[in-house]
Design a protein around this motif. Sequence first.
Motif, mmCIF file in Angstrom:
data_model
loop_
_atom_site.group_PDB
_atom_site.id
_atom_site.type_symbol
_atom_site.label_atom_id
_atom_site.label_comp_id
_atom_site.label_asym_id
_atom_site.label_seq_id
_atom_site.Cartn_x
_atom_site.Cartn_y
_atom_site.Cartn_z
ATOM 1 N N GLU A 439 -19.400 -16.235 -114.166
ATOM 2 C CA GLU A 439 -19.354 -17.056 -115.320
ATOM 3 C C GLU A 439 -20.528 -17.030 -116.275
ATOM 4 O O GLU A 439 -21.375 -17.276 -115.746
ATOM 5 N N SER A 440 -20.296 -17.237 -117.709
ATOM 6 C CA SER A 440 -21.410 -17.751 -118.642
ATOM 7 C C SER A 440 -21.555 -19.306 -118.166
ATOM 8 O O SER A 440 -20.804 -20.090 -118.208
ATOM 9 N N ILE A 441 -22.894 -19.499 -118.412
ATOM 10 C CA ILE A 441 -23.322 -20.892 -118.295
ATOM 11 C C ILE A 441 -23.263 -21.590 -119.597
ATOM 12 O O ILE A 441 -24.239 -21.296 -120.570
ATOM 13 N N THR A 442 -22.346 -22.358 -119.809
ATOM 14 C CA THR A 442 -22.215 -23.146 -120.961
ATOM 15 C C THR A 442 -23.493 -24.069 -121.432
ATOM 16 O O THR A 442 -24.326 -24.346 -120.685
ATOM 17 N N ASP A 443 -24.019 -23.708 -122.625
ATOM 18 C CA ASP A 443 -25.111 -24.156 -123.237
ATOM 19 C C ASP A 443 -26.497 -23.665 -122.953
ATOM 20 O O ASP A 443 -27.461 -24.169 -123.230
ATOM 21 N N SER A 444 -26.424 -22.680 -122.195
ATOM 22 C CA SER A 444 -27.753 -21.962 -121.409
ATOM 23 C C SER A 444 -28.445 -21.075 -122.630
ATOM 24 O O SER A 444 -29.662 -20.930 -122.881
ATOM 25 N N GLY A 445 -27.522 -20.705 -123.617
ATOM 26 C CA GLY A 445 -28.231 -20.077 -124.741
ATOM 27 C C GLY A 445 -28.899 -20.868 -125.836
ATOM 28 O O GLY A 445 -28.444 -22.090 -126.051
ATOM 29 N N GLY A 446 -30.046 -20.575 -126.295
ATOM 30 C CA GLY A 446 -30.621 -21.606 -127.200
ATOM 31 C C GLY A 446 -29.728 -21.759 -128.522
ATOM 32 O O GLY A 446 -29.409 -20.756 -129.065
ATOM 33 N N ALA A 447 -29.805 -23.035 -128.931
ATOM 34 C CA ALA A 447 -29.182 -23.287 -130.077
ATOM 35 C C ALA A 447 -29.736 -22.877 -131.268
ATOM 36 O O ALA A 447 -31.033 -22.937 -131.503
ATOM 37 N N GLY A 448 -29.218 -22.371 -132.319
ATOM 38 C CA GLY A 448 -29.893 -21.886 -133.448
ATOM 39 C C GLY A 448 -28.613 -21.626 -134.512
ATOM 40 O O GLY A 448 -27.196 -21.612 -134.321
ATOM 41 N N TYR A 449 -29.037 -21.183 -135.799
ATOM 42 C CA TYR A 449 -28.263 -20.541 -136.627
ATOM 43 C C TYR A 449 -27.380 -19.332 -136.104
ATOM 44 O O TYR A 449 -26.250 -19.118 -136.180
ATOM 45 N N HIS A 450 -28.336 -18.611 -135.475
ATOM 46 C CA HIS A 450 -27.882 -17.574 -134.468
ATOM 47 C C HIS A 450 -28.039 -17.903 -133.066
ATOM 48 O O HIS A 450 -29.142 -18.407 -132.925
ATOM 49 N N ARG A 451 -27.019 -17.945 -132.053
ATOM 50 C CA ARG A 451 -27.218 -18.589 -130.920
ATOM 51 C C ARG A 451 -27.591 -17.614 -129.795
ATOM 52 O O ARG A 451 -27.501 -16.452 -129.839
ATOM 53 N N GLY A 452 -28.703 -17.850 -128.929
ATOM 54 C CA GLY A 452 -29.000 -17.026 -127.957
ATOM 55 C C GLY A 452 -28.115 -16.864 -127.010
ATOM 56 O O GLY A 452 -27.013 -17.692 -126.717
ATOM 57 N N GLY A 453 -27.882 -15.385 -126.102
ATOM 58 C CA GLY A 453 -26.984 -15.481 -125.364
ATOM 59 C C GLY A 453 -26.995 -16.227 -124.082
ATOM 60 O O GLY A 453 -28.176 -16.655 -123.734
ATOM 61 N N ASN A 454 -25.905 -16.760 -123.621
ATOM 62 C CA ASN A 454 -25.899 -17.504 -122.430
ATOM 63 C C ASN A 454 -26.030 -16.865 -121.047
ATOM 64 O O ASN A 454 -26.309 -15.655 -121.038
ATOM 65 N N GLY A 455 -26.831 -17.237 -120.066
ATOM 66 C CA GLY A 455 -27.056 -16.620 -118.867
ATOM 67 C C GLY A 455 -25.967 -16.685 -118.052
ATOM 68 O O GLY A 455 -24.825 -17.182 -118.308
ATOM 69 N N ILE A 456 -25.932 -16.284 -116.875
ATOM 70 C CA ILE A 456 -24.822 -16.059 -115.840
ATOM 71 C C ILE A 456 -24.803 -16.833 -114.561
ATOM 72 O O ILE A 456 -26.087 -16.858 -113.990
#
Length: 625
Positions: A439-456
């Motif tokens: 599964e995707s790890i919720t909130d693992s992508g860096g928050a921004g105007y464009h969000r970083g991709g989540n880890g697994i």
Amino acid sequence: MHEKILETNPTPYNRLEVDPITLDIIENALRNTREQMDATLFRTAMSPGIREQGDAFPMIANVDGKMVVGQFGSFIHGFMEAFEGTIEEGDMIFTNDPYSCGGAVSHLNDYLVIKPVYKDGRHLCWAAHFGHMTDIGGRAPGSLPNEAREIFEEGVAVPPVKVFRKGELQDDIIKIVLRNSRMPHWNEGDFKGVIAACNIAERRCIEMAERFGDDVFYSALDELLERNCRAMQKLILETVPEEVQTFEDYICDDALGSGPYKIKCSMWREGEKVIFDFDGTDPQSPGSINFLLNEEMFKMFCGTFMISAFDPQILFNDGFYDYMDVRIPEGSLLKPRRPAALSCRTHALGRIFDVLSGLLGQGNPDFLCGAGFSDSPHFMYSGYDKNGEWYQLYQIGFGGIPARPIGDGPDGHSLWPGFKNVPNEFLEAYFPLRIETYESITDSGGAGYHRGGNGIRMGYRFLEDGEISIHDDRWLTYPWGVNGANPGLRSTKELVRATGETEMLPSKCDRFEVKSGDILYFNTWGGGGVGDPLTREAERVLQDVHSGLVSPEAAHDIYGVVIADGAVDEAATEALRAEKAADKSEAKLFNFGDELEELRANCLAETGLEPPAAPDFSKSRLAAE
């Protein structure tokens, strides 16, 4: 190089003008040939690393060894400098030794095969392919020992030798390498698949030359290189400043208790030429995180990045290399001296892309990406099953791709765009394990105007006693965000014993014993964000929450979005964002999370692991020479 190539037909090729339509047809035929090379290998290979994930890279080059289609850039020039002897029609050269080919391959697991393509007694072009072999001997299953201190511990090194001589297979060579593998049947299928892929390329290139004429085919390869050169010339002048730009990033540790290790690069332009200087990069490690960086390969990395960021329509190849000068200090982490260990080089290889992003984006913040999933984490699981049969898994993990100026980073993807995930059904069918969660790890992508991709998060439940090895990084430093965005979440490895006990595992470990019923949660890191998260459209944040990519808490606390009854409360969101914006400090171009000393001080509390000690380079005999 030409004096080593023997031809029975000395007639030189004539350079001709190639009309645009013919050039376009040949270009696309070459692209298609590259795809056929991969298809041939993937249908022949036995190991999941190649057959399922695609850990292999084809190339077609002109007579001078310059790559026309491929991915890693040409390694033929460095290879030919190291090769002793002459090459004739029907020969095929094999090596896996990075020190024998100037880093053309970067660790012993990569078997490189190079085939000179001849037509009517003349050398027409080159075909090459290399693929990652699951096991080539060495001190640990998978032949990627984290704790190796010399390359001799990593498996069998083969200098450039002829695996085919005038069309005759030198079977003794194959027997030697297979005898030194824990998985000889996989290696044999993979190795012969690489050879078959080169033969396919030979056939297709000869067919093109027969269709259009030898001189036209020869001239088309040169024209494709020159076209790329003209485009990159313009790109360099427009995007690379004359003033020096510098960026640095880190490998978190060396598996021997020391780290982080710094990679530093400075960039500037002198006239039409761009200079990359790695002076300031740390000396080579006593461990295996060294990366013998081939200068030609780095030029291809640069070109690929610039083309992707500024002009994706350009066909990238080796045509622009004369306009780049790469300087790497001897004895450094990126140019170690033999016999330095190289089996964990994937961390530095991947981090090069983050360094490039930081360098090239400084002068063009509108094109700046965050730090991404700059690695290919390896997971190995091996042992004997209940029937006494040896099993051995090698798998590459996926994570969060960085946010880009044009949009969010993809979730759960590979560093290499062409890699595919091994299906969980395949893993469960062929290995004694069960995938408990993927599964995707919720909130693992860096928050921004464009969000970083989540880890697994991948949960492996082991069904047999065995041993695991892990290669990963970014457990101490953060994948940074840019232009006011947050960094991504770091990686973790958590083992839950069948007894209920839990322990945090280091990101780099060898032959760690696991028992039937234990679960390993292999959590990869997310990509850094781009832009202020308070400016992200509230509806996009709501969609992220509904998709499980962002938590309701992060939506409120970081993005300033108030969600009530499954919808955005517009008034409350506007008020909350105004309040947060008033309290916010000035946006950083790069957000690294914490400084190194803070990371060390908080390491045990935040990660459950002791911080690495600062590297003592005085103990490195080779680095001190």
